[in-house]
Design a protein around this motif. Sequence first.
Motif, PDB file in Angstrom:
ATOM      1  N   UNK A  27       0.830  -1.198   0.000  1.00  0.00           N
ATOM      2  CA  UNK A  27       0.000   0.000   0.000  1.00  0.00           C
ATOM      3  C   UNK A  27       0.863   1.246   0.000  1.00  0.00           C
ATOM      4  N   UNK A  28       0.271   2.326  -0.464  1.00  0.00           N
ATOM      5  CA  UNK A  28       0.917   3.628  -0.460  1.00  0.00           C
ATOM      6  C   UNK A  28      -0.057   4.626   0.145  1.00  0.00           C
ATOM      7  N   UNK A  29       0.464   5.527   0.969  1.00  0.00           N
ATOM      8  CA  UNK A  29      -0.362   6.501   1.667  1.00  0.00           C
ATOM      9  C   UNK A  29       0.129   7.910   1.342  1.00  0.00           C
ATOM     10  N   UNK A  30      -0.798   8.792   0.968  1.00  0.00           N
ATOM     11  CA  UNK A  30      -0.469  10.178   0.629  1.00  0.00           C
ATOM     12  C   UNK A  30      -1.250  11.113   1.546  1.00  0.00           C
ATOM     13  N   UNK A  31      -0.570  12.121   2.084  1.00  0.00           N
ATOM     14  CA  UNK A  31      -1.204  13.068   2.997  1.00  0.00           C
ATOM     15  C   UNK A  31      -0.771  14.487   2.670  1.00  0.00           C
ATOM     16  N   UNK A  32      -1.749  15.396   2.704  1.00  0.00           N
ATOM     17  CA  UNK A  32      -1.459  16.822   2.551  1.00  0.00           C
ATOM     18  C   UNK A  32      -2.235  17.572   3.635  1.00  0.00           C
ATOM     19  N   UNK A  33      -1.564  18.478   4.350  1.00  0.00           N
ATOM     20  CA  UNK A  33      -2.226  19.147   5.467  1.00  0.00           C
ATOM     21  C   UNK A  33      -1.751  20.584   5.587  1.00  0.00           C
ATOM     22  N   UNK A  34      -2.697  21.460   5.945  1.00  0.00           N
ATOM     23  CA  UNK A  34      -2.399  22.829   6.341  1.00  0.00           C
ATOM     24  C   UNK A  34      -3.013  23.038   7.717  1.00  0.00           C
ATOM     25  N   UNK A  35      -3.025  24.280   8.179  1.00  0.00           N
ATOM     26  CA  UNK A  35      -3.571  24.543   9.505  1.00  0.00           C
ATOM     27  C   UNK A  35      -5.053  24.200   9.595  1.00  0.00           C
ATOM     28  N   UNK A  41      -5.095  10.010   1.171  1.00  0.00           N
ATOM     29  CA  UNK A  41      -5.489   8.956   0.233  1.00  0.00           C
ATOM     30  C   UNK A  41      -4.619   7.733   0.471  1.00  0.00           C
ATOM     31  N   UNK A  42      -5.221   6.571   0.387  1.00  0.00           N
ATOM     32  CA  UNK A  42      -4.498   5.321   0.590  1.00  0.00           C
ATOM     33  C   UNK A  42      -4.944   4.313  -0.448  1.00  0.00           C
ATOM     34  N   UNK A  43      -3.988   3.697  -1.120  1.00  0.00           N
ATOM     35  CA  UNK A  43      -4.273   2.663  -2.118  1.00  0.00           C
ATOM     36  C   UNK A  43      -3.568   1.383  -1.710  1.00  0.00           C
ATOM     37  N   UNK A  44      -4.344   0.302  -1.608  1.00  0.00           N
ATOM     38  CA  UNK A  44      -3.781  -1.014  -1.286  1.00  0.00           C
ATOM     39  C   UNK A  44      -4.119  -1.988  -2.400  1.00  0.00           C
ATOM     40  N   UNK A  45      -3.107  -2.698  -2.865  1.00  0.00           N
ATOM     41  CA  UNK A  45      -3.259  -3.727  -3.889  1.00  0.00           C
ATOM     42  C   UNK A  45      -2.823  -5.056  -3.305  1.00  0.00           C
ATOM     43  N   UNK A  46      -3.586  -6.095  -3.581  1.00  0.00           N
ATOM     44  CA  UNK A  46      -3.232  -7.420  -3.074  1.00  0.00           C
ATOM     45  C   UNK A  46      -3.625  -8.486  -4.076  1.00  0.00           C
ATOM     46  N   UNK A  47      -2.971  -9.618  -3.989  1.00  0.00           N
ATOM     47  CA  UNK A  47      -3.297 -10.750  -4.842  1.00  0.00           C
ATOM     48  C   UNK A  47      -3.258 -12.025  -4.013  1.00  0.00           C
ATOM     49  N   UNK A  48      -4.227 -12.893  -4.232  1.00  0.00           N
ATOM     50  CA  UNK A  48      -4.292 -14.204  -3.582  1.00  0.00           C
ATOM     51  C   UNK A  48      -4.131 -15.270  -4.664  1.00  0.00           C
ATOM     52  N   UNK A  69      -9.321 -21.478  -9.295  1.00  0.00           N
ATOM     53  CA  UNK A  69     -10.678 -20.925  -9.195  1.00  0.00           C
ATOM     54  C   UNK A  69     -10.811 -19.949  -8.034  1.00  0.00           C
ATOM     55  N   UNK A  70      -9.902 -20.033  -7.082  1.00  0.00           N
ATOM     56  CA  UNK A  70      -9.997 -19.211  -5.879  1.00  0.00           C
ATOM     57  C   UNK A  70      -9.019 -18.035  -5.886  1.00  0.00           C
ATOM     58  N   UNK A  71      -8.280 -17.883  -6.977  1.00  0.00           N
ATOM     59  CA  UNK A  71      -7.373 -16.741  -7.088  1.00  0.00           C
ATOM     60  C   UNK A  71      -8.164 -15.441  -7.162  1.00  0.00           C
ATOM     61  N   UNK A  72      -7.586 -14.383  -6.619  1.00  0.00           N
ATOM     62  CA  UNK A  72      -8.283 -13.095  -6.610  1.00  0.00           C
ATOM     63  C   UNK A  72      -7.269 -11.959  -6.559  1.00  0.00           C
ATOM     64  N   UNK A  73      -7.484 -10.950  -7.400  1.00  0.00           N
ATOM     65  CA  UNK A  73      -6.712  -9.710  -7.344  1.00  0.00           C
ATOM     66  C   UNK A  73      -7.616  -8.623  -6.774  1.00  0.00           C
ATOM     67  N   UNK A  74      -7.182  -7.988  -5.709  1.00  0.00           N
ATOM     68  CA  UNK A  74      -8.024  -7.058  -4.960  1.00  0.00           C
ATOM     69  C   UNK A  74      -7.439  -5.651  -4.982  1.00  0.00           C
ATOM     70  N   UNK A  75      -8.329  -4.662  -4.975  1.00  0.00           N
ATOM     71  CA  UNK A  75      -7.936  -3.253  -4.942  1.00  0.00           C
ATOM     72  C   UNK A  75      -8.775  -2.531  -3.901  1.00  0.00           C
ATOM     73  N   UNK A  76      -8.145  -1.600  -3.192  1.00  0.00           N
ATOM     74  CA  UNK A  76      -8.827  -0.863  -2.127  1.00  0.00           C
ATOM     75  C   UNK A  76      -8.318   0.574  -2.115  1.00  0.00           C
ATOM     76  N   UNK A  77      -9.186   1.515  -2.460  1.00  0.00           N
ATOM     77  CA  UNK A  77      -8.823   2.933  -2.495  1.00  0.00           C
ATOM     78  C   UNK A  77      -9.667   3.694  -1.486  1.00  0.00           C
ATOM     79  N   UNK A  78      -9.003   4.391  -0.564  1.00  0.00           N
ATOM     80  CA  UNK A  78      -9.674   5.220   0.437  1.00  0.00           C
ATOM     81  C   UNK A  78      -9.185   6.654   0.282  1.00  0.00           C
ATOM     82  N   UNK A  79     -10.095   7.611   0.475  1.00  0.00           N
ATOM     83  CA  UNK A  79      -9.719   9.019   0.398  1.00  0.00           C
ATOM     84  C   UNK A  79     -10.606   9.829   1.338  1.00  0.00           C
TER      85      UNK A  79
END
Length: 385
Positions: A27-35, A41-48, A69-79
């Motif tokens: 995963x990668x996490x990006x943050x921007x902040x002022x007063x 934003x956070x993006x996580x990628x995974x594969x089973x 049959x049980x393989x899965x590629x997953x994506x998760x984006x939060x902002x």
Amino acid sequence: MQYKYDDNVRVTPTNKIQLAGWEADGNVDLTYATQRFNANANLELSTEQYNDVSTSKLQPGLQEPKASDFNSDNQDLKASVAYNWERQQVSLYGRYWRDSTLNTQFLDTGLGGLATIEGATRRENALVNPQWQWTMTERQGLRADLQWQSVKYGSLFYTDYDYSNASITWTYLWSERLSLQVRPLASYYENKAPNKVESTTYGLQGGAIWKYSESLDFNILLGATQVKTTIDGGYYAFDFENFQIVFVEFEDQKSNGFTGSFNAKYTQETYGASLDVYTQYSPSASGELREDSQLRALLYWKPWERVRLDLDSRYGNSDSASNRGNNQRKFAEAGLRLAYQFAHEWWFSARYRYRMQDYDYYSSGSGKGNLFSASISFRLPKEIL
């Protein structure tokens, strides 16, 4: 990177599926902040990827599945974004993720009576949650929450649905350590099945937040909720008085239920524990709103600086909110995880988890499953970021 073995993925008494394989995620996490402004934003990628599968107690006529049959590629984006004034804050949280029902069905539908073999089913979930907070006075505060969620599945065994809810929480600081709270709430559930089911809830809860000490605090909310369920369609019945077959529409269902939550948290430098108990109405891929009660206990212990032990246990009871049919399910799980930081940015962990679920309507008994896993993880050093 994780290697895992599960001896009963669906936690079923029959048609048991044993799986072994690898899971990798990053995963990668990006943050921007002022007063006053904050954005994250956070993006996580995974594969089973599974390389070994076997079955036991397979019903006649069912085909043996393949590991792929049980393989899965997953994506998760939060902002999320938030803006603060002197006494107010507005924020917006959004999430979109695609995963597999192998990771979600136990806490939702269960599907213990699944009379066929199915691999990893795709689930797509979108959620939007705006929030507004207002510090009215030194002692009073107000928070408004809205949430909309849409869930879609790639299988006929699961039902797509939309779900939205709203709540307003008023808090009053009674003393330095005690706050009172009142929360009216409402929700709307609609499935996407041919026989559409719509459920509307209205409720009121009240409680308190008590900071007993620097290490121990409690949060409690208790109340009642009314549920109204409308079901499209009906059934055919024989009218003995007129000697004819007539179509009878399903009647609307109304019920009242107790809802609430209790949380206790205790933390120290090297150990801590928490207890969560709640009863609520939750959306479900079973095609109906469900009444969900759960108890969850967590415990952690750090005997040494680089070693951590976690114990996680849960017991739950789930039933249809419309009281239509016998859909009650009991489930429980308990897990133990040992983690060791063997280098500055490297961790190794080993985990064991036990699961059980039992259905009132299913005569084959309860399902039980065990999972064993080992993983290694790496985080980029902060010095190079």
